[in-house]
Motif scaffolding. Structure first.
Motif, mmCIF file in Angstrom:
data_model
loop_
_atom_site.group_PDB
_atom_site.id
_atom_site.type_symbol
_atom_site.label_atom_id
_atom_site.label_comp_id
_atom_site.label_asym_id
_atom_site.label_seq_id
_atom_site.Cartn_x
_atom_site.Cartn_y
_atom_site.Cartn_z
ATOM 1 N N ILE A 52 0.826 -1.208 0.000
ATOM 2 C CA ILE A 52 0.000 0.000 0.000
ATOM 3 C C ILE A 52 0.863 1.263 0.000
ATOM 4 C CG2 ILE A 52 -0.434 0.514 2.458
ATOM 5 C CD1 ILE A 52 -3.375 -0.084 0.341
ATOM 6 N N ARG A 53 2.040 1.208 0.606
ATOM 7 C CA ARG A 53 2.895 2.398 0.683
ATOM 8 C C ARG A 53 3.794 2.514 -0.541
ATOM 9 N NH1 ARG A 53 -0.051 3.372 4.441
ATOM 10 N NH2 ARG A 53 -0.833 4.539 2.677
ATOM 11 N N PRO A 266 -13.155 5.258 6.381
ATOM 12 C CA PRO A 266 -12.366 6.153 5.526
ATOM 13 C C PRO A 266 -13.230 6.931 4.542
ATOM 14 C CG PRO A 266 -11.327 4.001 5.650
ATOM 15 C CD PRO A 266 -12.681 3.867 6.291
ATOM 16 N N ASP A 306 -9.496 7.575 7.052
ATOM 17 C CA ASP A 306 -8.273 7.664 6.248
ATOM 18 C C ASP A 306 -8.440 8.810 5.251
ATOM 19 O OD1 ASP A 306 -7.202 5.344 7.350
ATOM 20 O OD2 ASP A 306 -7.752 4.074 5.656
ATOM 21 N N ILE A 308 -6.369 10.889 1.846
ATOM 22 C CA ILE A 308 -5.259 11.042 0.906
ATOM 23 C C ILE A 308 -5.208 12.511 0.505
ATOM 24 C CG2 ILE A 308 -4.408 10.464 -1.391
ATOM 25 C CD1 ILE A 308 -5.672 7.711 -1.086
ATOM 26 N N PHE A 337 -2.432 10.329 4.425
ATOM 27 C CA PHE A 337 -1.301 9.942 3.584
ATOM 28 C C PHE A 337 -1.187 10.909 2.423
ATOM 29 C CE2 PHE A 337 -3.671 6.257 5.127
ATOM 30 C CZ PHE A 337 -2.713 5.656 5.936
ATOM 31 N N TYR A 339 -0.653 11.299 -1.404
ATOM 32 C CA TYR A 339 -0.868 10.385 -2.521
ATOM 33 C C TYR A 339 0.469 9.947 -3.106
ATOM 34 C CZ TYR A 339 -1.754 8.519 -7.069
ATOM 35 O OH TYR A 339 -1.735 7.693 -8.152
ATOM 36 N N SER A 340 0.594 8.673 -3.389
ATOM 37 C CA SER A 340 1.758 8.222 -4.161
ATOM 38 C C SER A 340 1.281 7.211 -5.194
ATOM 39 C CB SER A 340 2.816 7.638 -3.240
ATOM 40 O OG SER A 340 2.344 6.464 -2.641
HETATM 41 N N1 5AD Z 1 -1.429 6.714 -2.008
HETATM 42 C C1 5AD Z 1 -1.634 7.149 -0.746
HETATM 43 N N2 5AD Z 1 -2.427 6.533 0.146
HETATM 44 C C2 5AD Z 1 -3.041 5.401 -0.248
HETATM 45 N N3 5AD Z 1 -3.889 4.580 0.404
HETATM 46 C C3 5AD Z 1 -4.201 3.559 -0.429
HETATM 47 N N4 5AD Z 1 -3.586 3.714 -1.612
HETATM 48 C C4 5AD Z 1 -2.868 4.864 -1.535
HETATM 49 C C5 5AD Z 1 -2.032 5.561 -2.435
HETATM 50 N N5 5AD Z 1 -1.832 5.145 -3.682
HETATM 51 C C6 5AD Z 1 -4.382 4.826 1.764
HETATM 52 C C7 5AD Z 1 -5.910 5.025 1.763
HETATM 53 C C8 5AD Z 1 -6.401 3.749 2.387
HETATM 54 C C9 5AD Z 1 -5.271 3.418 3.318
HETATM 55 C C10 5AD Z 1 -5.236 2.008 3.803
HETATM 56 O O1 5AD Z 1 -4.115 3.707 2.597
HETATM 57 O O2 5AD Z 1 -6.230 6.132 2.573
HETATM 58 O O3 5AD Z 1 -7.662 3.917 3.032
#
Ligand code: 5AD
Ligand code: SF4
Length: 439
Positions: A52-53, A266, A306, A308, A337, A339-340
């Motif tokens: 996921i990261r 989320p 959650d 982004i 988070f 976005y990536s």
């Molecule tokens: N970039 C950043 N955050 C993400 N998440 C999922 N995919 C990405 C991504 N490409 C985050 C979302 C999700 C959490 C488990 O991880 O917020 O709910």
């Protein structure tokens, strides 16, 4: 008898991986493995990876590289990669890192014993299928070891939602729910082994629709069945999607006594324009109305979410809408988070937000969330909460547990055992935890 073989598992990412690592350890227990905490002692090293990261795969390759010396000293050492990076990269891992003996995707863990045996012949073993057979049934053959007071229990896996940023639908596959009777049996077994709180896990847990005695069951139906399990005191579930928050689940939050007043829901963004581009199929307004209904059912519920920031094409105005939504909801916990990109997902092709702008937004969002988090925690002072004690604290005589709202609570000179559930009056709110006295 020969010495038991030693297994070292390193777990990354979500709670489902923690659950999966326990199952893998138990199934390899059948092959004579016991777990060790140090890779130096191990006969087998398993990395249970998360995708996921950002740069997840690169991190796995560099972690694997670090085992080179160990493998040179101990040629019989087997090295395996499990989890979502294994699923996503498959054979590429074996090609790029010849140290690796075994690659196993999340749907194939029940095949680990055969795969391990294959590696003992000097061959490599790879399995990233989505097989027909029920891996949970095959994994359940495990010793009746005593457990701590809290446990995870996977009830559904996979996701059909295809949010534009997310790899889960590709790595964990389509949504699959386990039959209810098997989940209940597993819960009963956990309780016999000392568990008092179970967190039901699924990437889209509230889309649960497993087979029950009278057709498919909803998550609320399953929770009501678990509510009847003697000795089980607390039920939680994670992670939910707003669109699957069914009426019966909202109602259960008001009426089911073992269901805890905490919900991770989320939203990702507060801007409808961005939500649409994310393929979230809900709006900020529909999410807020949903929370209103949940709070009407359970006024003291603590919300978690959650976010982004810096999703492709996010403007300052879009980001403001996210701050507005956070201001309205007031989360007790939230994970945000930047976005990536994930190669292969639709959003990866779009024009990216300047990383400095995204950093700045992330900091502003986290500051607001932290402020609310603190306010909600501070408001607990003077209140009576129920605490499930999980372990001794760092100070002599101190015990630590979790309140129904998932706050950590420390109690000094506590004459309680691990696994006890007691009423506590909160006296203090610290940086990340509460302190209180037994009532
Ligand atoms: N970039 C950043 N955050 C993400 N998440 C999922 N995919 C990405 C991504 N490409 C985050 C979302 C999700 C959490 C488990 O991880 O917020 O709910
Ligand atoms: Fe990923 Fe959750 Fe969206 Fe499914 S609902 S695609 S797991 S973010």
């Amino acid at each position: 008898m020969s010495e038991p073989k030693k297994l070292y598992i390193k777990t990354y990412g979500c709670q489902m991986n923690v659950y999966d690592s326990e199952r893998m350890s138990e199934t390899l227990g059948g092959q004579g493995y016991v777990e060790t905490k140090s890779p130096e002692d191990a006969d087998m090293i398993l990395l249970n990876t998360c995708h996921i990261r950002e740069k997840a795969a690169e991190k796995v390759y560099s972690e694997l590289g670090r085992f080179k010396g160990l493998k040179a000293e101990k040629p019989d050492l087997k090295i395996g990669v499990a989890g979502c990076v294994a699923q996503a990269e498959g054979e590429e891992i074996m090609r790029r890192q010849p140290l690796v003996d075994l690659v196993v995707g999340p749907q194939s863990y029940h095949r680990l014993p055969e795969m391990e045996a294959k590696t003992r012949t000097g061959a490599k073993a790879l399995d990233t299928d989505f097989p027909e057979e029920d891996k949970f049934e095959k994994l359940k053959n495990r010793p009746k070891a005593k457990r701590g007071p809290t446990a995870f229990l996977t009830v559904q896996e996979g996701c059909d939602k295809f949010c534009a940023f997310c790899v889960v639908p590709y790595t964990r596959g389509a949504e699959v729910s386990r039959p209810a009777d098997r989940i209940i049996r597993e819960a009963q077994d956990l309780v016999e082994r000392g568990v008092r709180e179970i967190t039901l896990l699924g990437q889209n847990v509230n889309a649960y629709h497993g087979a029950g005695p009278n057709g498919d069951m909803t998550l609320a139906g399953l929770i009501w069945e678990l509510n009847k399990v003697d000795g089980l005191e607390r039920i939680r579930f994670t992670t939910s999607h707003p669109n699957d928050m069914a009426d019966d689940l909202i109602e259960a939050h008001g009426t089911c006594n073992k269901l805890m007043p905490y919900l991770h829901l989320p939203v990702q963004s507060g801007s409808d324009r961005i939500l649409k581009r994310m393929n979230r199929s809900h709006t900020a307004e529909s999410y807020l109305r949903l929370i209103e209904r949940i709070r009407a059912a359970r006024p003291d519920i603590v919300m978690s979410g959650d976010f982004i920031v810096g999703f492709p094409e996010e403007t300052e105005e879009d980001f403001q809408a996210t701050l507005d939504l956070v201001q309205e909801v007031k989360y007790g916990y939230a994970y945000s988070f930047k976005y990536s990109t994930r190669p292969g997902t639709p959003a990866a092709e779009r024009s990216q937000v300047d990383p400095d702008v995204a950093d700045d937004r992330l900091q502003r969002l986290q500051a607001l969330i932290t402020q609310h988090q603190r306010e909600i925690q501070d408001a607990m002072v003077g209140r009576k909460v129920s605490v499930l004690f999980e372990k001794p604290g760092r100070l002599a005589g101190q015990m630590v547990g979790k309140s129904e709202y998932l706050h950590s609570v420390h109690v000094s000179d506590a004459d309680v055992a691990v696994g006890e559930l007691r009423d506590v009056r909160i006296t203090n709110s610290g940086a990340n935890s509460l302190a209180g006295k037994l009532i």
